[in-house]
Scaffold this active site. Structure first.
Site, PDB file in Angstrom:
ATOM      1  N   CYS A 120     -20.089  11.630  -6.513  1.00 42.11           N
ATOM      2  CA  CYS A 120     -20.394  10.484  -5.668  1.00 42.11           C
ATOM      3  C   CYS A 120     -21.865  10.117  -5.777  1.00 42.11           C
ATOM      4  O   CYS A 120     -22.709  10.968  -6.041  1.00 42.11           O
ATOM      5  CB  CYS A 120     -20.105  10.811  -4.213  1.00 42.11           C
ATOM      6  SG  CYS A 120     -18.509  11.549  -4.003  1.00 42.11           S
ATOM      7  N   TYR A 170      -6.122  12.633 -10.951  1.00 38.83           N
ATOM      8  CA  TYR A 170      -6.992  13.534 -10.173  1.00 38.83           C
ATOM      9  C   TYR A 170      -6.188  14.261  -9.102  1.00 38.83           C
ATOM     10  O   TYR A 170      -5.648  13.643  -8.179  1.00 38.83           O
ATOM     11  CB  TYR A 170      -8.100  12.673  -9.569  1.00 38.83           C
ATOM     12  CG  TYR A 170      -9.022  13.262  -8.537  1.00 38.83           C
ATOM     13  CD1 TYR A 170      -9.369  14.617  -8.523  1.00 38.83           C
ATOM     14  CD2 TYR A 170      -9.606  12.435  -7.582  1.00 38.83           C
ATOM     15  CE1 TYR A 170     -10.244  15.124  -7.569  1.00 38.83           C
ATOM     16  CE2 TYR A 170     -10.488  12.927  -6.630  1.00 38.83           C
ATOM     17  CZ  TYR A 170     -10.793  14.271  -6.621  1.00 38.83           C
ATOM     18  OH  TYR A 170     -11.653  14.763  -5.684  1.00 38.83           O
ATOM     19  N   HIS A 217      -8.241  18.709  -2.391  1.00 37.49           N
ATOM     20  CA  HIS A 217      -7.300  18.343  -1.326  1.00 37.49           C
ATOM     21  C   HIS A 217      -7.390  16.859  -0.997  1.00 37.49           C
ATOM     22  O   HIS A 217      -6.875  16.416   0.023  1.00 37.49           O
ATOM     23  CB  HIS A 217      -7.571  19.127  -0.012  1.00 37.49           C
ATOM     24  CG  HIS A 217      -7.320  20.596  -0.118  1.00 37.49           C
ATOM     25  ND1 HIS A 217      -8.280  21.483  -0.504  1.00 37.49           N
ATOM     26  CD2 HIS A 217      -6.213  21.333   0.098  1.00 37.49           C
ATOM     27  CE1 HIS A 217      -7.790  22.703  -0.509  1.00 37.49           C
ATOM     28  NE2 HIS A 217      -6.537  22.649  -0.158  1.00 37.49           N
ATOM     29  N   ASP A 267     -15.933  23.973  -4.286  1.00 36.02           N
ATOM     30  CA  ASP A 267     -16.327  23.458  -5.599  1.00 36.02           C
ATOM     31  C   ASP A 267     -17.843  23.245  -5.635  1.00 36.02           C
ATOM     32  O   ASP A 267     -18.525  23.669  -6.567  1.00 36.02           O
ATOM     33  CB  ASP A 267     -15.569  22.144  -5.849  1.00 36.02           C
ATOM     34  CG  ASP A 267     -15.778  21.611  -7.254  1.00 36.02           C
ATOM     35  OD1 ASP A 267     -16.120  22.398  -8.153  1.00 36.02           O
ATOM     36  OD2 ASP A 267     -15.578  20.393  -7.450  1.00 36.02           O
TER      37      ASP A 267
END
Ligand code: ADP
Ligand code: SF4
Length: 694
Positions: free
Chosen positions: A34, A173, A177, A269
């Site tokens: 992002c 993708y 979650h 991650d």
């Protein structure tokens, strides 16, 4: 010289790699991340991506890209490909990336119950009937067969549009979650009883369809990547790499052209160095993947060491070195490795300020790289700066993050720079905070800059030099930057108490974070840490003191520990760590008085008072700027008419904040010093203003 002795050692990283129908020029892969710009600030976003391509990343990806109004992430400005009208903005990115010879990748996403649909007000789709991932009164409805058919149609259309926009690699993708593809896969989320639920084969069905249909639609000229979180890092409570994670890779092994593998959720991650200090921390989860597929594999792990990168490739663990944060901290990491300038790499410190920006829905900033996010709006380049103006020299007082960055950039501009610091070692708060538990990597902020400054012929460094105004005048340099920092208050003044506490009763020792950072240990316990700052430092001090064996009481007016650290994805870990260490957590409590026996607390909600026994108190409330030297110089200027001296406060001395703010301020001061004053807009920054067209 590095460049001579290491010649050839890293050549393997610069081999071209074929991915389906396209070829990446090297193994450096900026995975999706992002920027807080996305569809709202497309020029700024394209400039960030272009800088990565210029810096040598062979593949440069977008952030997650909403494929439909039912996947609306408002207020977070991610990327968007709802329909053809989104393509011109995306083309800015693909063109800019292609100009530097890199491939452009797009991460298509339907976010299911992770979407807010705040803007679109569309129904929220879920694999099941379920609440929405973000705190929202709205619930997701279980997708029926026609919803699933529509989702596949939208994904296919988005892939076609992505190809038209010029992307070379198109992702499906299933990670973090955060997408329907992932939510359908996970056994603890998906409780459907139709052919999309139950057995793994059924739960994989949707993702198989999405990959197959993307290949059908664009596979002639675009590679199709699959991003998959192989492990939820929940042990047997979730998907594990050695069980279903592996089974998914086996089932789909040769279907995508590229596997981008990681762990979920995002906090695992993008874990911070505070909780995971090791580079390559995901390797043990993902190393099986290349044994199962012949397709190229990319993985991340905060990689900044070229030796480790080479080893990962040689050992057959990955084909591409994936990076989000290391590419933010140093967009030129690949080129620096190629040219053997290893010491010039600005290594990511794993602080997650970049992540916090996304969570704040603001443009990305980085502690190590002050130009990140400023490429388009200010025209800043991480490796280039305008040459100096008419002055020849500058004095910087204070060698913390602000002073070091200011001195480095002034030196880059060609000024003769004198940098003086009162301490025996440079680094200021970057150095002192790095002594606390979990923050060792933060020292990279000063290490990188001190190393660079020490090499410069035009820089003189003076340690153990606590300067007074008379000293500054005696040095005789007219351009003065004061990066003298700030210090923590000990009087209790903070967010919840503007009046402060009365002078302390004898018997209670009051310390500030500076004492702890300097290695002083509380002389008696229990130790009460009072956190009215509510950012990160009090929690770090608590962990430091626990590790030293102190009995700790943590008092805060906030309702949780270190609430700001929700933005850096650390809050849960902090609270868990303090609770597991047996810390007495007193939330919703203001420290109202210190007595001989300890502290009197007042409940934020009821004002009810309670007493708590402690022997030492560490105040983490607010900071005061160190402006003494500045005030003295200004005073002398008045008395002696010394108008020719220009003096500027920078960093925490100008406004206390994060280390990232101090580095940025030091950088800005160096750039703006003797710069050409431009048009009004450019004096501040360029803005992407919505065009009022029909
Ligand atoms: P910032 O985050 O703004 O860089 P820091 O607090 O990290 O600020 O660093 C301030 C530095 O300035 C410290 O290393 C401190 O020793 C130094 N310093 C403060 N006052 C003086 C002074 N009068 N003379 C020399 N050095 C000073
Ligand atoms: Fe790394 Fe921190 Fe920069 Fe993010 S903000 S890239 S974690 S140094």
């Amino acid at each position: 010289m590095w460049s001579v002795s290491l010649a050839g050692a890293f050549d393997i990283l610069f081999e071209p790699i074929k991915v389906g129908p396209v070829t990446a020029p090297n193994r450096f892969f900026q995975v999706p991340h992002c920027t807080g710009m996305g569809h709202l600030r497309p020029r700024a976003d394209a400039a960030v991506r272009a800088m990565k391509a210029e810096g040598g990343w062979g593949v440069v990806s977008t952030q997650e890209t909403e494929i439909h109004p039912t996947s609306d992430l408002t207020p977070y400005p991610e990327q968007r490909i709802w329909d053809a009208r989104d393509l011109p903005a995306l083309q800015l990115m693909t063109q800019a990336v292609h100009e530097h010879g890199a491939l452009a990748a797009i991460e298509l996403a339907h976010n299911g119950n992770h979407a807010s649909n705040h803007l679109s007000r569309a129904p929220i789709f879920g694999v099941n009937e379920m609440s929405v991932d973000l705190l929202s009164p709205r619930q997701a409805r279980q997708m029926d067969k026609s919803d699933i058919r529509n989702l596949r149609k939208w994904h296919r259309l988005a892939a076609r549009h992505a190809k038209e926009a010029g992307f070379d690699i198109i992702y499906a993708y299933a990670g973090h979650h955060m997408t329907l593809a992932h939510q359908f896969l996970l056994p603890d989320v998906n409780d459907r009883v139709d052919e999309y639920g139950g057995s793994l084969k059924n739960r994989v069905r949707l993702i198989r369809e999405l990959i197959e249909e993307t290949k059908e639609e664009v596979g002639d000229s675009c590679a199709v990547a699959f991003r998959f979180a192989v492990d939820e890092v929940k042990g047997s409570d979730g998907m594990q790499a050695q069980e279903e994670g592996r089974a998914v890779v086996e089932m789909l092994a040769e279907l995508p052209d590229l596997w981008d593998v990681n762990v979920s959720d995002w906090a695992n991650d993008s874990v911070t160095s505070r909780f995971e200090p090791n580079e390559g921390y995901q390797t043990s989860y993902i190393e099986f993947v290349k044994q199962v597929t012949t397709k190229p594999v990319v993985a991340v792990g905060r990689f900044t060491s070229p030796d480790m990168m080479v080893s990962l490739v040689r050992r057959g663990i990955v084909d591409f070195i994936g990076a989000a944060r290391p590419s933010i901290a140093d967009p030129f990491l690949p080129k620096k490795i190629k040219s053997g300038q290893l010491e010039a790499i600005r290594e990511c410190i794993g602080c997650n300020i970049c992540v916090a920006c996304d969570n704040l829905a603001i443009p990305i900033r980085c502690t190590q790289n002050p130009t990140m996010g400023e490429e388009w709006r200010r025209g800043w380049h991480p490796e280039k700066i305008a040459p100096k103006g008419s002055a020849s020299s500058a004095l910087v007082v204070g060698g913390g993050p602000a002073g070091l960055e200011c001195a480095l950039q002034l030196s880059n501009r060609g000024y003769d720079v004198t940098l003086a610091d009162a301490n025996s070692e440079l680094g200021g708060r970057a150095l002192s905070e790095s002594r606390l538990k979990g923050l060792a990597a933060w020292k990279r902020v000063s290490d990188y800059r001190v190393y660079e400054l020490q090499k410069r012929a035009n820089v003189s460094l003076f340690l153990n030099s606590s300067l007074q105004a008379e000293d500054v005048l005696e040095i005789g340099i007219q351009q003065v930057f004061l990066a003298t920092g700030a210090r923590w208050r000990s009087d209790g003044v903070g967010r919840s108490n503007r009046a402060g506490l009365l002078p302390c009763e004898p018997g209670i020792e009051v310390l500030t974070p500076e004492h702890i950072m300097a290695g002083q240990k509380p002389s008696a316990g229990p130790v009460l840490i009072y956190d009215d700052d509510q950012i990160y430092l009090a929690g770090v001090i608590a962990e430091t003191l626990i590790a030293q064996g102190h009995e700790v009481i943590f008092v805060t007016p906030a309702s949780i520990v270190s609430p700001w650290c929700e933005l850096t994805l650390e809050q849960e870990r902090i609270q868990k760590s303090l609770l597991n260490s047996g810390v007495d957590l007193q939330t919703g409590q203001v420290l109202s008085k210190l007595t001989e026996q300890g502290a009197v607390l007042s409940c934020v909600y009821s004002n009810r008072m309670s007493n708590i026994h402690c022997k030492s108190v560490i105040m983490v409330t607010e900071r005061q700027r160190n402006t003494g030297l500045f005030d003295q110089i200004v005073q002398l200027q008045l008395v002696r008419d010394l108008q020719q001296i220009s003096v500027k406060l920078i960093g925490d001395a100008a406004g206390p904040g994060l280390i990232a703010d101090a580095v940025y301020d030091g950088h800005m001061a160096a750039r703006q010093f003797e710069s050409n004053s431009g048009e009004a807009e450019l004096e501040f920054f360029k803005r992407e203003i919505i065009a009022l067209e029909d």
